[in-house]
Design a protein around this motif. Structure first.
Motif, short mmCIF file in Angstrom:
data_model
loop_
_atom_site.label_atom_id
_atom_site.label_comp_id
_atom_site.label_asym_id
_atom_site.label_seq_id
_atom_site.Cartn_x
_atom_site.Cartn_y
_atom_site.Cartn_z
N THR A 39 0.76 -1.00 0.09
CA THR A 39 0.13 0.00 -0.03
C THR A 39 0.80 1.16 0.09
OG1 THR A 39 -1.89 -0.89 1.00
CG2 THR A 39 -1.71 1.37 1.20
N LEU A 40 1.73 1.17 0.94
CA LEU A 40 2.84 2.35 0.87
C LEU A 40 3.54 2.54 -0.55
CD1 LEU A 40 4.50 1.90 4.37
CD2 LEU A 40 2.79 3.74 3.62
N ARG A 41 3.90 1.51 -1.09
CA ARG A 41 4.38 1.58 -2.48
C ARG A 41 3.43 2.21 -3.47
NH1 ARG A 41 4.10 -1.30 -7.09
NH2 ARG A 41 2.52 -2.89 -6.05
N ARG A 42 2.11 2.02 -3.42
CA ARG A 42 1.19 2.56 -4.16
C ARG A 42 0.66 3.83 -3.79
NH1 ARG A 42 -1.68 -1.96 -6.93
NH2 ARG A 42 -0.85 -3.69 -6.47
N GLY A 47 -3.47 5.54 -10.07
CA GLY A 47 -3.98 4.21 -10.02
C GLY A 47 -3.68 3.62 -8.73
N GLY A 48 -3.28 4.21 -7.64
CA GLY A 48 -2.87 3.48 -6.42
C GLY A 48 -4.00 4.06 -5.30
N PHE A 49 -3.49 4.24 -4.29
CA PHE A 49 -4.26 4.52 -2.88
C PHE A 49 -3.84 6.06 -2.71
CE2 PHE A 49 -3.14 5.04 1.61
CZ PHE A 49 -4.37 5.02 2.30
N MET A 50 -4.92 6.86 -2.52
CA MET A 50 -4.78 8.37 -1.97
C MET A 50 -4.55 8.49 -0.60
SD MET A 50 -3.90 9.99 -4.68
CE MET A 50 -3.63 8.39 -5.79
N CYS A 51 -3.52 8.91 0.24
CA CYS A 51 -3.40 9.05 1.54
C CYS A 51 -4.52 9.74 2.17
CB CYS A 51 -2.00 9.74 1.51
SG CYS A 51 -1.74 9.91 3.44
N THR A 52 -4.96 9.08 3.32
CA THR A 52 -6.08 9.56 4.06
C THR A 52 -5.42 10.86 4.99
OG1 THR A 52 -5.53 7.74 5.90
CG2 THR A 52 -7.16 7.41 4.16
N SER A 53 -4.13 10.97 5.01
CA SER A 53 -3.77 12.39 6.08
C SER A 53 -4.14 13.51 5.12
CB SER A 53 -2.32 11.97 6.34
OG SER A 53 -1.57 12.86 7.24
N CYS A 54 -2.95 14.43 5.07
CA CYS A 54 -3.11 15.72 4.38
C CYS A 54 -3.49 15.67 2.86
CB CYS A 54 -1.93 16.55 4.78
SG CYS A 54 -0.56 16.37 3.36
N ALA A 55 -3.97 16.79 2.48
CA ALA A 55 -4.45 17.09 1.19
C ALA A 55 -3.32 17.77 0.13
CB ALA A 55 -5.55 18.22 1.23
N TRP A 56 -1.87 17.51 0.57
CA TRP A 56 -0.97 17.94 -0.29
C TRP A 56 -1.13 17.29 -1.60
CZ3 TRP A 56 1.42 22.25 -0.46
CH2 TRP A 56 2.73 22.51 -1.25
N SER A 510 -7.76 2.51 2.22
CA SER A 510 -6.72 1.65 1.67
C SER A 510 -7.20 0.02 1.60
CB SER A 510 -5.72 1.37 2.52
OG SER A 510 -6.15 1.09 3.87
N GLU A 511 -8.56 -0.17 1.80
CA GLU A 511 -8.98 -1.50 1.72
C GLU A 511 -9.83 -1.84 0.35
OE1 GLU A 511 -9.63 -2.77 6.35
OE2 GLU A 511 -11.16 -1.28 5.45
N GLU A 512 -10.08 -2.84 -0.17
CA GLU A 512 -10.58 -3.43 -1.16
C GLU A 512 -12.27 -3.29 -1.01
OE1 GLU A 512 -8.72 -7.04 -3.44
OE2 GLU A 512 -9.54 -7.47 -1.66
N SER A 529 -6.94 21.75 -6.12
CA SER A 529 -7.98 21.47 -6.89
C SER A 529 -7.65 20.53 -8.16
CB SER A 529 -8.55 22.93 -7.48
OG SER A 529 -8.55 23.85 -6.83
N HIS A 530 -6.96 19.49 -8.02
CA HIS A 530 -6.75 18.49 -8.79
C HIS A 530 -7.45 17.14 -8.16
CE1 HIS A 530 -3.90 20.90 -10.48
NE2 HIS A 530 -3.39 20.01 -11.59
N ILE A 531 -8.20 16.34 -9.03
CA ILE A 531 -9.02 15.40 -8.60
C ILE A 531 -8.16 14.05 -9.05
CG2 ILE A 531 -11.26 14.21 -8.92
CD1 ILE A 531 -11.24 17.22 -7.96
N HIS A 532 -8.36 13.12 -7.98
CA HIS A 532 -7.41 11.99 -8.01
C HIS A 532 -8.12 10.56 -7.92
CE1 HIS A 532 -3.68 14.24 -7.82
NE2 HIS A 532 -4.46 15.03 -7.01
N GLY A 533 -8.42 9.77 -8.59
CA GLY A 533 -8.96 8.37 -8.13
C GLY A 533 -8.15 7.57 -7.22
N SER A 534 -8.65 6.81 -6.37
CA SER A 534 -7.94 5.93 -5.33
C SER A 534 -8.69 4.67 -5.46
CB SER A 534 -8.26 6.76 -3.98
OG SER A 534 -7.66 6.00 -2.96
#
Length: 756
Positions: A39-42, A47-56, A510-512, A529-534
């Motif tokens: 998960t940390l690698r992605r 195409g990976g997982f977007m961190c649940t911490s800050c919005a940087w 981070s879970e399926e 203001s950028h949108i990311h899939g997670s």
């Protein structure tokens, strides 16, 4: 400010091996599965997982490890091997658990089953999802919708948030406060009023072109550590960084990149700030006024070549009034209110004048004040003077805290109906949404105190722990008819319950999330203001968990009348259908959302102010003329201090990962008050002494916290510092920004008394 040898501090740079040890310690506590490494690698990659911490922001070309210490902690916290099961709740009563610390509650691990509070036994007991949804729906149907609150933390996805806000309006209210109300609502109100955009104007690429960055009240080292990488690169190419902050935060002093082998081996970091000015708490208006006075003086000295008069003539209003105010404001007053010398302010002003492109960065050190609006407005004034809004390498950059808090507002999570396209929603879904003003966080607190709030649904977060005046509000919380908490882990806010109460466990990001339509993607919006899939890949912590979308849909189907235009079950099975609806409601910004959500670096939804299109009442960017130089409305007095509440290095919002505030040199404790040694001596106190802090709001309500240890720290005179959320009970609910109602957790008036 001269360093006092008696003060506590961290002697190493931010990052480096200290950051590695911080991640290691969290891993040892949480014991996540080996899958956490994948998960940390992605993390934060396309195409990976977007961190649940800050919005940087998430860059187009990420590092090999695109996560920071706190991002890794958040992931391991979510993927912990610990489980908080029905057996745990059978063993411990709710009353007993109230005596536990925030850390110990969340350290019990992931919630595994839906739970109902049984008042007769004072225990949570397991229940079925069908029972929970039916009971919640039945209770909501019996109360006035205007007395219900649908709160959301900044973690919930765009899809869930959109559905949640629609559920609230179908039910009949706009009571949709979110965590923005507690931090950056001041940003939304101020920037919308002055430049016609409620969010910052910068994108990540601007940090590759700027000549100077001015920081105000933002602690990158603790709150957004990934920011330190582009900041380091900017400094290395010659960009100047100037910082205004009461606390000398290590992240803006020196940084060792854990991804730089040479720096890790030598221990030699990059010096970040060329000027670091320790402004007194609440003194930023005065400090920025001093910068502006210097710019005006330099403009005259350099023959009228410093201020961008052409830009101002074409794009701005209010300049002449502001110029007159700056001329009339004496340096004596500026020095008194800011706590800074004229020479130091002018040295910082020289950096501004010499730079062609400047970014103004700020955090809650500006927003969480009684006059937070004026704080931000003064920064806008400074940037507008030289045309530093609306061109590459320049702009205003509020740094958001929670991962999707900005995005939630974008897709309709707002108590302000004028900010939501209600006519479009009415046509799209075939109903008449409510048009009245909803409640902010402060309004909710006041409604709880006066008994007009009867139900609270919390989509994540720890509302009761994060708000001001906790000691007054906790006792009345239990008078509500219904409380529902949707969460991944147990926290203090779950231990105060209405007459009917449910604790509903949800999947982590981070879970399926496997639904009828296959693995589900969610989307978030970053600070730019950028949108990311997670997309999550880990096995869920329990087979009994539901996604946030499924929980919202389950409650909605049990509460509101069926609507053929709102197919809750279909949406639960395929989130792409929800994204289609978002794209229809907000077509200009979200068109082709499903096709674009995995663009490298995210897709940009645009910003009118960045294009110098000012969607303000006047059609221009606005210079303002503040009536005050202090951001607090409580006058200085003998024995009165200005308290600043902060997060530690081992914390995210109300989540306490551990007791190591490494970057301030404080270990193993949180019951502390940081204080200037000179103030300690003047008050007749001593380092290590236990004292009480007493609120000094003057509203007749007693606010007191006992047993706090004095720690000598390098701070301006009259400014003291303590931890959030433990010191929130000292903040009066009436102590908030006058324009946005953001609670003023900075410059809180307090006094020191002997410990009980």
């Amino acid at each position: 400010m001269t360093k006092d040898p008696k003060t506590v501090e961290y002697h190493s740079a931010t990052g480096g091996w200290g950051s590695v040890r911080g991640m290691r310690d969290t891993a040892l506590r949480e014991r996540p599965s080996l899958g956490a490494l994948d998960t940390l690698r992605r993390q934060n990659k396309t195409g990976g997982f977007m961190c649940t911490s800050c919005a940087w922001g998430k860059p187009k070309h990420p590092h090999a490890f695109e996560f920071c210490e706190n991002g890794a902690k958040a992931t391991m916290w979510e993927l912990t091997s610990h489980r908080c099961t029905p057996e745990f709740f059978a063993e411990h009563s709710v009353t007993e658990l109230r005596s536990w610390s925030d850390h110990d509650l969340e350290h019990q691990g992931r919630l595994t089953h839906p739970m109902r509070y049984d008042a007769a036994t004072d225990h949570y007991v397991p229940c079925s999802w069908d029972e929970a949804f039916a009971s919640i729906g039945a209770e909501l149907k019996t109360i006035n919708p205007k007395s219900a609150i649908f709160y959301a933390s900044g973690r919930a996805s765009l899809e869930t948030t959109y559905a949640y806000a629609l559920f609230a309006r179908l039910y009949g209210h706009n009571n949709l406060p979110d965590s923005s109300n507690m931090c950056h609502e001041t940003t939304s109100v101020t920037l919308n009023s002055l430049i016609g955009s409620p969010v910052g104007t910068c994108v990540l690429d601007d940090f590759e072109e700027c000549d100077a960055i001015f920081f105000f009240g933002q602690n990158a080292g603790t709150n957004s550590p990934r920011f330190l990488h582009p900041l380091q690169k900017a400094v290395q190419r010659g960009c100047k960084v100037v910082t205004f902050n009461p606390i000398r935060e290590k992240g803006l002093i020196e940084f060792i990149s854990p991804q730089n082998p040479a720096q890790m081996l030598t221990g030699k970091g990059t010096q970040i700030s060329c000027n670091y000015l320790q402004v007194r708490a609440g003194g930023d208006i005065a400090a920025i006024m001093g910068l502006c006075k210097f710019v005006f003086a330099e403009h005259e000295r350099q023959g009228g070549t410093v201020i961008d008069r052409a830009f101002i003539a074409e794009h701005c209003t209010g300049f002449d009034a502001f110029h007159a105010l700056a001329d009339a404001t004496s340096w004596e007053r500026i020095e008194q209110e800011s706590g800074l010398s004229r020479a130091d302010i002018e040295a910082a002003g020289r950096v501004y004048v010499d730079a062609k492109r400047v970014i103004g960065v700020y955090g809650m050190g500006l927003t969480q004040h009684v006059h937070g609006f004026e704080n931000i407005a003064m920064l806008v004034n400074l940037l507008l003077m030289r045309g530093n809004i609306g061109r590459p390498g320049a702009g205003i950059c509020p740094v958001r805290g929670h991962s999707n808090v900005q995005g939630q507002r974008t897709v309709g999570m707002s108590e302000k109906p004028e900010l939501v396209p209600l006519d479009k929603i009415a046509a799209q879904f075939g109903f008449e949404p409510p048009r009245d003003q909803g409640m902010t966080t402060v309004d909710v607190c006041e409604g709880l105190l006066d008994g007009t709030v009867h139900a609270f649904i919390g989509l994540g977060g720890n509302f009761l722990r994060a708000i001001p005046d906790q000691s007054r509000i906790e006792p009345v919380w239990e008078k509500m008819q219904l409380t529902v908490q949707i969460a991944t882990k147990l926290n203090r806010g779950h231990l105060f319950n209405g007459r009917t109460a449910y604790l509903l466990p949800c999947l982590g990001r981070s879970e399926e999330d496997i639904r009828a339509g296959g693995p589900q993607t969610v989307t978030i919006e970053d600070s730019f203001s950028h949108i990311h899939g997670s997309l999550g890949h880990r096995t869920p912590a329990s087979e009994h968990l539901k996604s946030e979308m499924a929980i919202v849909a389950g409650m909605a189907m049990a509460t509101v009348a069926p609507n053929p235009n709102v197919p809750w079950e279909a949406w639960t099975g395929d989130y792409a259908l929800v994204r289609d609806q978002i794209a229809e409601t907000y077509h200009e910004q979200f068109h082709d959302m499903n096709a674009r959500m995995f663009e490298p670096g995210g897709f940009y939804r645009g910003n009118s102010a960045r294009e110098r299109e000012w969607k303000t009442e006047s059609g221009k960017a606005v210079f303002t003329s503040p009536e005050m130089l202090a951001a607090t409305d409580v006058a200085d007095a003998d024995g009165r201090y200005r308290l600043v509440t902060v997060r530690s290095n081992d914390q995210f919002n109300t989540t306490i990962y551990g007791y190591s505030d490494r970057l301030r040199g404080i270990e193993g404790k949180r019951d502390v008050v940081l204080m200037n040694p000179a103030d300690i001596d003047r008050a007749g106190l001593r380092a290590g002494q236990r004292i009480a802090l007493v609120g000094d709001a003057g509203d007749g309500h007693a606010r007191r916290i006992d047993g706090l240890e004095i720690v000598p720290f390098n701070l301006p005179d009259g400014t003291i510092v303590g931890y959030y959320p433990e010191l929130n009970p000292l903040i009066a609910v009436t102590h908030h920004d006058r324009q946005s109602k953001t609670p003023a957790a900075k410059a809180v008036p307090v006094r020191i008394e002997a410990a009980a």
